[in-house]
Each structure stands twice: as C-alpha cells, then as structure tokens.
Design a protein around this motif. Structure first.
Motif, PDB file in Angstrom:
ATOM      1  N   GLN A 309       0.837  -1.192   0.000  1.00 17.77           N
ATOM      2  CA  GLN A 309       0.000   0.000   0.000  1.00 17.77           C
ATOM      3  C   GLN A 309       0.872   1.242   0.000  1.00 17.77           C
ATOM      4  O   GLN A 309       2.018   1.222   0.450  1.00 17.77           O
ATOM      5  N   GLY A 310       0.316   2.297  -0.522  1.00 25.13           N
ATOM      6  CA  GLY A 310       1.055   3.550  -0.621  1.00 25.13           C
ATOM      7  C   GLY A 310       0.393   4.442  -1.644  1.00 25.13           C
ATOM      8  O   GLY A 310      -0.691   4.142  -2.169  1.00 25.13           O
ATOM      9  N   SER A 311       1.037   5.547  -1.961  1.00 21.29           N
ATOM     10  CA  SER A 311       0.475   6.522  -2.886  1.00 21.29           C
ATOM     11  C   SER A 311       0.980   6.276  -4.295  1.00 21.29           C
ATOM     12  O   SER A 311       2.193   6.338  -4.549  1.00 21.29           O
ATOM     13  N   LEU A 312       0.057   6.017  -5.207  1.00 21.35           N
ATOM     14  CA  LEU A 312       0.408   5.954  -6.620  1.00 21.35           C
ATOM     15  C   LEU A 312       0.520   7.375  -7.154  1.00 21.35           C
ATOM     16  O   LEU A 312      -0.365   8.212  -6.907  1.00 21.35           O
ATOM     17  N   PHE A 313       1.587   7.635  -7.853  1.00 20.02           N
ATOM     18  CA  PHE A 313       1.833   8.974  -8.410  1.00 20.02           C
ATOM     19  C   PHE A 313       1.817  10.058  -7.325  1.00 20.02           C
ATOM     20  O   PHE A 313       1.520  11.214  -7.585  1.00 20.02           O
ATOM     21  N   LYS A 314       2.086   9.620  -6.082  1.00 20.86           N
ATOM     22  CA  LYS A 314       2.206  10.504  -4.921  1.00 20.86           C
ATOM     23  C   LYS A 314       0.897  11.168  -4.503  1.00 20.86           C
ATOM     24  O   LYS A 314       0.869  11.960  -3.572  1.00 20.86           O
ATOM     25  N   VAL A 315      -0.200  10.825  -5.154  1.00 19.79           N
ATOM     26  CA  VAL A 315      -1.466  11.483  -4.812  1.00 19.79           C
ATOM     27  C   VAL A 315      -2.622  10.498  -4.639  1.00 19.79           C
ATOM     28  O   VAL A 315      -3.702  10.897  -4.203  1.00 19.79           O
ATOM     29  N   LEU A 316      -2.420   9.230  -4.989  1.00 20.23           N
ATOM     30  CA  LEU A 316      -3.527   8.286  -5.021  1.00 20.23           C
ATOM     31  C   LEU A 316      -3.304   7.157  -4.026  1.00 20.23           C
ATOM     32  O   LEU A 316      -2.558   6.217  -4.291  1.00 20.23           O
ATOM     33  N   PRO A 317      -3.917   7.216  -2.832  1.00 18.32           N
ATOM     34  CA  PRO A 317      -3.772   6.128  -1.854  1.00 18.32           C
ATOM     35  C   PRO A 317      -4.289   4.814  -2.445  1.00 18.32           C
ATOM     36  O   PRO A 317      -5.385   4.748  -2.999  1.00 18.32           O
ATOM     37  N   ALA A 318      -3.473   3.786  -2.330  1.00 15.31           N
ATOM     38  CA  ALA A 318      -3.818   2.522  -2.977  1.00 15.31           C
ATOM     39  C   ALA A 318      -3.391   1.353  -2.114  1.00 15.31           C
ATOM     40  O   ALA A 318      -2.496   1.462  -1.268  1.00 15.31           O
ATOM     41  N   ARG A 319      -4.050   0.229  -2.335  1.00 13.33           N
ATOM     42  CA  ARG A 319      -3.679  -1.024  -1.681  1.00 13.33           C
ATOM     43  C   ARG A 319      -3.828  -2.159  -2.682  1.00 13.33           C
ATOM     44  O   ARG A 319      -4.837  -2.257  -3.390  1.00 13.33           O
TER      45      ARG A 319
END
Length: 967
Positions: A309-319
């Motif tokens: 988990q983390g931010s995709l493209f620094k703006v999109l929280p994802a898991r």
C-alpha cells in the motif's frame, strides 16, 4: 490498523517558527506495533503556537529550547509528552488508542459512534478477529459476538451455517444478510464453490459490524429479519508499506467412530447369529484393514498473502493484495485452493469534498470433493484395499463373478476412482462516490455501484473400472453456472447542529438485480453437449429508505427508520412491503449526577421496536401460471407427430412477505474508565406470515403441497457481553472478551394447528426424526420412549404406550429436546508481554441435542451380513444388543445431549522490531487449531448441522506455524 485514516486531514508540511538561539531537533515518529512511519503527526511545543507535522516518511524538524515540553499527537493514537533536554534527535513511537478507534461503528448506509448508537450493533476490527487457521471469512467472527452462532464442518474451505439470535424463520432462510463494502451478496450456494464466502480472502477484511435489532437492520427492510453482517475491506493508504504473511498447517484426524477391528469382527461373525441365522464365515478375508485410516490422511496446507500500500503517483492512496490458499482435506481426494487479487483506490478531490473508493477483487476457487466416511464404517475390515487379480483397477471389490449387486463399494476405490471437481471464478467489488457539497457542507451525496459475478463449473468423472458404471462411458457429468449481482444505491445525508440538537437525516434509493443460469450434461464426455439448461427468473429488489437521528444535549437520542421494498418474487398486489423502526437511547453517564463518577464511565439505556422482512423463496415465480414439459411417458401422438405435453405447476398468487417484529431493551455500560465495558440486551422476535411449504387439499392446486404464508414463530433471548482490560501497562497487557446468549424458541401457530414432520434420516425408508408443533421449539425430536429391563438394558422394539391405547404407533411418539442450544458462550483472551503475544479462543453450547444417526442406522447386528456381503457395525451395538434397525431407529436412546466446550485455537508469537532499514518487523508464531472438545456426546463431533449426525466431515487437529514480515 488505522495508521493513516485521517492523515490527509492534516497539511503534510507545516513551516516551523524559527527563533534565534534555539536548537534544531529532528526525529522520526512511528507506530509502536509495526514500526511503520506515521505522516501528519502533530509535533507541538506545549502552551505555545510553535509546531510542525511529520512528512510522508514520519520525519519532523522543530526549533526548541531546553526545558520545552514537546507534545506528539495523532488521531487514533495516545498522545506523548517529552521534555527536551538538549539532544539533537528524538525518535518517538505512538501507541494506538484502541478505545478511540473502536468508537466508530459501521451501520446501514453510514456510520455512527458507540456513544450515539441507538440500536444493537457490535463492531469487530481486525485486531479482535479470531486467530488461527482461518481459511474462510466468517470464521474470523467465531465466538466473538453475542448472539452469533457459526457452525463449520471439517471439509477444506467449507462454508458455514451462520445464525444471529436463532434466525427468524422455519422453512425460509435463516441466513443473515451479508454486505461487502455496501454490496449485499446472494446467500444461495453455487455449484463448484464451497460456500458464499469461500472465495473471499480473510486477509483483506478490515472490520465487521453485526446489526441485530430491528432499529439497526430495518434500513435493509425485506432481507433483514435474520440480522445483518456488514464487512468492510481494507483500503488504500498514503504511506508506503508492504507485508508478507505465510502460514503452514499440519492436520490430523485424532478421533474415529468406533467399529470392530478385523480380529474382533471375525470373532463377532463366528459367534453372533442374526435373528437365529448363523453368518457365513466363508465370506471373511485374511486382511486387517482399518478403513477409516485408509480414507483419512495427515494434511499439509499453506497460506500466503502479499500486501502493498502507498500513494500511486504521490497522490492516489492505494492497496494491492495477492493471496494463495492451498488446503488439503483430511479425506483423500478432498482439496481446496484459492487465489485472490485485490485492488483498493481511495483518492480525494476538491479539497477533500469528493471521496472516491474503488474496490476490485478477483478470486479463483478450485475444489476437489470427496467424502465416504459412511462407506468406511460399513466395509468389511477383513478385506484388503488392493487385489492384484481385480478387474476393477486393482482394488478389492465384493464379487460373485461380477460385483455383488447389493454390495457396498471399496471406500478407497470410490474416492480414488472418482474425480469430482468444481471451479469458480468470481469478480466482485464496488465504486463509491461520496461528495460533500461546496455550497452546503452539511449535505453529502453518496452513490455506490456494486457488481458481483461468478462463473462456476463442475466436472464429475468416474472411472469405467468402477463395477457399477457403464464399462464404456463410465459415469460422467458436467455443469455450468453463471450468477450475477448488480447494485445501484444512491442517498443523501444531511448533518446539522441546532443549538442543543444534533441531527442527521438520510434518504435514498436502492436497486439490485440477481441473475442465475447454466446447464448440465448427462453421461457424456462432450463438455459442450448440455442435455439440460436452466435460467432462473431474474430477481429484482427496489428499495426506498430513510433514517432520522436526533440527539438532544448529547444525552437523549432518537432514531427513526423506514424502508419500502419491492420484489419481483411476489404479485403486484403483494409486491411492496413497509418496514419501519424506532429507537430511543439515554446516555445516563452524561447526566450531572454521574458525569464525574470514577466508577461508571459509560451507561446508556436503549429501547427499540421495528419490523423487518423475508422474501427468500426457492421458487422465484410461484405467483405466476407456469408450465413444465412432460417426460417421455407424458407425450402423445397426433397423426405422425409426437407432441410433448405441458404440465401446469403449482401456483400461489397470494404469497407475500414474511415479517418479523422485534422488541428490544438494552444497556451499554463502561466501568473504571472503560477498563470494563459491554452490553446487556433483552429481545423478543415474532415472525408472522411464515413462508412455509404445507399441504393443500387434493384437487385444489397442481401439487399436494405449496409455499404458503402460515404460522408464527417467537424467539426470546438475553445477550450479555463483557470486554475487560485486566492489565494495561506499557509492556504488559491482558484483555478478554466474554459473551453469552440465552435463547428460547417457540412455534406459536401453524396452519390448522397441524404437525409437520421434518428431519429425514438414514435407515429404512421415509423416516423423519423431527417435527414442527405448536408450543414447541422448531425441529424438536419426535421419538418413542425406550423401555428398559430391570438391569437397565434397553429392550429392543419395546416402547412406552404413552396414550394408553395398547397400540404402539406414531401417536405414542413424544418430543424430546431440540437441536438449538439454550445457551451460547464465547471467550477470547489476548496476553502481551513486551514482544511476546498469546491468544486463545473458547466456545461452548449448552442444552443442544443431537440425533445420532450413525448409531441408529448402523449399530444393529442384522447389518453384519446383507445377503452375500459382510459389513462392519459400530461397537456401540454392544451397549444395546439391538438386532434390527427398523425396530429401534425412532428410539429416544439415540437423542443425546451434545453440550460442549471447545478451545478452537491457541497461538503464541514473538515480534522482532527494526530488524533492518527495510524490514520493519518480523513476527514468528505457532499455534494449534481445534485444541480440545469436552462433551458427553458419543459421536465424532457434537457440533453438526441441523442436529442430525450422519457421518459428518470430521474436523482435524491442526498444528500451525507462520511468519509475518512488515517492510
């Protein structure tokens, strides 16, 4: 864990205030249990305006003076105050504030807090889940929630029987409504799959909310009579982290049904006549075979789960999650495998006014089915498993030239020579939009789109070498099924405070459509040649719902709920149903005379009343005129043309909703600053217009029985729960959860007051052991009262003439107990000392009875020989001496007290923290599943479906070992 639930509510960078001559302090803030960095943590100098916040990596920098008190605070965690003494760096670990996290409770179409909840709702988060060898999702709840009973057998990946407060129906469904991320799923089983939740990876589950009373469930109206379980999956987060969980389990069946060994069997055959006829000893073999040992095996299973988990493209929280489960069954040829993929995206737009949540999941379930415990009990133990001279694949089979026509089949051969498989591919998820209006922030609009599709196939191939099969084609069949579930929900929620009042109003619309179709082949090897196809009528459900919550002075609470539901299962005249509910609550602990109490930290009284519905019918169009094609025996010839006849099906145009009215009074309590907390509930459920299959007069319909609205069922109960923090220190904690449920069920009314026999059993033809009767619990056991001689031995075929007419017949049967437990208990405890953790789970049922159909249909001497075939019997025949099955099968001697105490699991683990720069922690653990069972029941397991034990799939005792890596 809730590491970053509210992190985006803070600015990621706050410019510190620099002062001349100050020292620069840097450091990192992490979560204590995982060592994961925490972004957005407030770092503030106490009693000043100077402060900052941690960045994405949990780092901070602040200017301080000697003696300053630095406060580290973050929502969901306990704040820490540290006095600065000149150091250049300071790393801090925050501890989760469990009490605060648990305040949030998910309810229908929204959420609330424990303090503001007016209904009977119980929330269980991932930290509180039942631990151990958890393969299917529902077992995370086993023993954890008062009023919830989960029964599972030992088959790999098997589904469970879930009931909340004893259900609410007799013939219709007693399954709760299960909702995953806002999507209600279909409770009907699917060919090729083990169960409705078998394809869902438990590792993806974040929390459960169990809604029990009508105030909490009425917003789901037509499907909420049996309670509601809301499942919330884990969501994407901004901070990067990765976990890898691996688990191996080693299982063994530790108990057997006692039958005669080969040597004891030889002696028995030589000495025991059947009704005066000596058995044929020439049929005995020379082998010594334990057939149960032959069909059982020690198992090795594994589970692997990878999560990032983390931010995709620094703006999109994802898991992202990927899981593999490979579970061997304790019976040879029985296997379960699941592969799952999950993706969660949780972006926010327009200054957090628009929240978007996407959950997409793929699951691939592969099964091989096999179970022949009954055959292993009966097969002659003096015969070998294999016979080199056998024309049946090298397996020994009873032969008289060819196989003896009425002989049983070698149980090992019957498993190994059959390949019965089922595969299902499931795609499910939802897309949720939650918009807070810019011009009116008190108003939110929510749109939820859900989709669930499963394609399943079954392939059953039996070898041509099986004696009873076609020697050319064997015995083969294939099946295909596709089921879809589409949902569209939309609702508005308005929150507003008016001086001393807080209000919340919700109104919305729901549309859901279910489709189901497929086909089956006959005995054909052509996978595309379907000899029959089916397409169930689509089921469409439409709902209009609303809810109003009003709170006065934060102490007096009112909830009003209403739902109007329409279903395609009923005619236009009965298509719509109305389901209202109301609840009141009083936070007494906020009153002046209690708010400063050191003993009582929380005390709330609740009362609720509401009506919910039931519309689960096997026949989805019984209100319509329907016709089915006749078979070859009902065709007729017109000239040279053969015409297939059409036969009218039964019809009931008056069928309508089954309704359940629930009245409840409850108390929520907390003592000693919530060190002790829980609830006490008293409830009564009355289900009327029961959907019930009952007889009709001859000639009045196209069948002698149809589904009707008849009867009334009443369930009364008491629930109690206690959560205790026994020890709560920085490096040592002990907590436990205890819950108890008391249930009383009574049928108040049946059609014309007639008894209805149910509970079919093995042994003889057309025998039923249970009955539905006014004034008694559903499915009570209907039996003859056994007579005993002066020595206390049962007299075969001798029963008490209860009505005194000197004739023993069905009029002399009486009702002896029922399968439902009077008391259901659960106990779970967690003990943590520094990095060491220990947890265990206990469950108990009291007052439940089981009909031992294994003994009643097999433990009689006449079964030692069936024409030219010998067969084994349970050793319990020595206790009764019974000769004939037909004389004793309805005896009350076989209805046994099946109360039990079980330790489901115990696990012990140790966590190593900060192992390296990349590996934040490693937890190693071991445990035992199905640790022990204490019971007086004589069968394999006292916990059986529907109270009739006829060779269940046994539960293995399993040794567990696992590791959890966090990066």
């Amino acid at each position: 864990m809730k590491t970053t639930i509210n992190s985006l509510l803070f600015l990621l960078f706050i410019l510190p205030t620099f002062m001349f001559g100050q020292n620069t302090l840097t450091g990192t803030v992490t979560e204590q249990s995982t060592s994961i960095p925490l972004p957005g943590v407030n770092v503030v100098i106490k009693d000043s305006a100077t402060g900052t916040a941690t960045d994405f990596d949990g780092n901070y920098q602040i200017e301080v003076n000697n003696g300053d008190i630095i406060v580290f605070s973050y929502i969901g965690y306990q704040p820490i105050e540290i006095t600065y003494s000149g150091q250049a760096s300071l790393n801090v670990q925050l501890i989760e504030d469990t009490a605060q996290l648990n305040e949030i409770v998910i309810i229908g179409y929204g959420s609330t807090t424990k303090k503001d909840a007016t209904g009977s709702v119980e929330a269980i988060t991932s930290e509180d889940f039942t631990k151990g060898n958890i393969v299917t999702t529902e077992n995370l709840l086993s023993g954890r929630v008062s009023g919830v009973s989960i029964t599972t057998d030992g088959a790999p990946g098997t589904g469970s029987q879930i009931t909340i407060r004893g259900g609410s129906s007799i013939n219709a469904s007693n399954n709760p409504l299960i909702i995953i991320d806002g999507l209600p799923i279909d409770n009907n089983g699917l060919n090729g799959s083990r169960g409705i939740l078998a394809s869902i990876n438990p590792n993806d589950i974040d929390s459960f909310s169990v809604l029990k009373d009508a105030s909490a469930t009425a917003i789901y109206g037509s499907r909420a009579s049996n309670g509601v379980i809301i499942i919330v999956t884990k969501k994407g987060k901004s901070t990067f982290s990765a976990t890898y969980d691996t688990q191996y389990s080693f299982g063994e069946i530790t108990d057997r049904i006692n039958v005669f060994s080969a040597n004891a069997y030889r002696q028995l055959v030589a000495s025991q006549p059947i009704n005066g006829t000596t058995l044929d000893e020439s049929l005995l073999g020379s082998a010594n075979t334990n057939w149960q040992d032959e069909i059982f095996r020690n198992t090795v299973s594994s589970q692997h789960n990878l999560t990032m988990q983390g931010s995709l493209f620094k703006v999109l929280p994802a898991r992202f999650s990927f899981g593999i489960t490979d579970q061997e069954g304790a019976i040879i040829t029985s296997e379960f495998e699941r592969r799952s993929l999950g993706l969660a995206l949780n972006p926010k737009f327009f200054d957090d006014h628009l929240k978007v949540s996407l959950n997409a999941n793929l699951a691939f379930e592969d099964n091989r089915f096999g179970n022949n415990v009954g055959g292993a009990l009966r097969y002659d133990p003096t015969q070998p498993v294999y016979d080199p001279s056998s024309p049946f694949g090298g397996f020994y089979q009873h032969r008289n030239g060819t196989i003896v026509s009425n002989g049983t089949t070698n149980p090992v051969a019957s498993l190994l020579q059959a390949n019965n498989t089922g595969d299902s591919n499931r795609t499910y998820g939802n897309l949720n939009f939650d918009y807070k209006f810019h011009f009116l922030p008190e108003l939110r609009a929510v749109l939820n789109i859900g989709y669930d599709e499963t394609e399943a196939k079954t392939i059953n191939v039996t070898s041509t070498l099986v004696p009873t099969n076609d020697p050319v084609k064997g015995n083969n069949s294939r099946g295909y099924q596709k089921r879809t579930n589409k949902l569209l929900d939309g609702y508005l929620t308005y929150n507003k405070e008016f001086d001393k009042f807080r209000t919340e109003f919700t109104a919305g619309y729901s549309y859901q459509k279910f489709t189901n179709n497929g086909g089956n082949t006959g005995n054909s090897r052509d996978p595309l040649s379907f000899s029959s196809t089916f397409a169930d009528p689509d089921v469409v459900l439409i709902g209009l719902f609303g809810r109003a919550n009003v709170t006065f002075l934060d102490k007096y609470l009112l909830t009003l709920t209403y739902r109007r539901d329409g279903t395609s299962r009923f005619s236009k005249e009965n298509q719509w149903g109305d389901f209202p509910a109301a609840a009141l609550a009083w936070n007494i602990s906020d009153e002046d005379f209690l708010k400063d109490s050191k003993l009582i930290s929380n005390l709330k009284l609740r009362a609720s009343y509401g009506i919910t519905g039931q519309q689960e019918l096997q026949e989805k169009d019984i209100f319509l005129n329907r016709y089915r094609g006749g078979d070859v025996n009902s065709q007729y010839q017109f000239g040279n043309t053969v015409i297939q006849s059409l036969i009218a099906s039964e019809i009931n145009p008056d069928i309508k909703w089954e309704e359940t009215a629930t009245l409840e009074f409850g108390i929520d309590y907390g003592l000693f600053d919530e060190r002790l907390s829980g609830s006490l509930n008293f409830f009564q459920k009355n289900s009327t217009d029961l959907l019930f299959t009952a007889s009709v007069a001859d000639g009045t319909n196209f069948s002698n029985s149809i589904i009707q609205n008849i009867g009334e069922l009443q369930i009364q109960g008491i629930e109690f729960s206690l959560n205790a923090d026994v020890v709560k220190q920085d490096d040592f904690t002990v907590d436990f959860n205890f819950n108890a449920t008391f249930l009383d069920r009574e049928i108040k009314e049946l059609a014309l007051g007639q008894d209805v026999r149910t509970g079919g059993i093995s042994g003889g033809t057309g025998n039923n052991i249970q009955i539905l009767r006014e004034g008694f619990s559903p499915n009570s056991f209907s039996v003859f009262k056994q007579l005993y001689d002066n020595s206390g031995n049962p007299i075969e075929g001798a029963f008490v003439d209860l009505n005194g007419d000197n004739v023993i017949n069905d009029d002399d049967r009486y009702l002896k107990e029922n399968p439902g437990a009077d008391v259901i208990l659960g106990f779970q405890s967690n003990i943590n000392y520094k990095n060491l953790d220990l947890s265990f789970n206990l469950r108990a049922n009291l007052g439940n009875y089981v009909y031992n159909n294994v003994n009643s249909s097999r433990a009689q001497y006449e079964l030692l020989q069936d024409n030219a075939v010998l067969g084994n019997v349970p050793t319990s025949v020595l206790n009764t001496g019974f000769q004939r099955t037909s004389d004793v099968i309805i005896s009350d001697i076989y209805v046994e007290d099946a109360s039990f105490l079980k330790m489901d699991n115990i696990t012990l683990g140790y966590t190593f923290n900060n192992i390296s720069k990349h590996l934040k922690s490693l937890r190693l653990w071991g445990g035992i599943q199905n640790v022990f069972t204490i019971t007086n029941y004589s069968g394999l397991d006292p916990e059986v479906f529907n109270g009739i034990d006829n060779t269940i799939y046994p539960r293995p005792r399993t040794i567990l070992a696992g590791a959890n890596f966090k990066f």
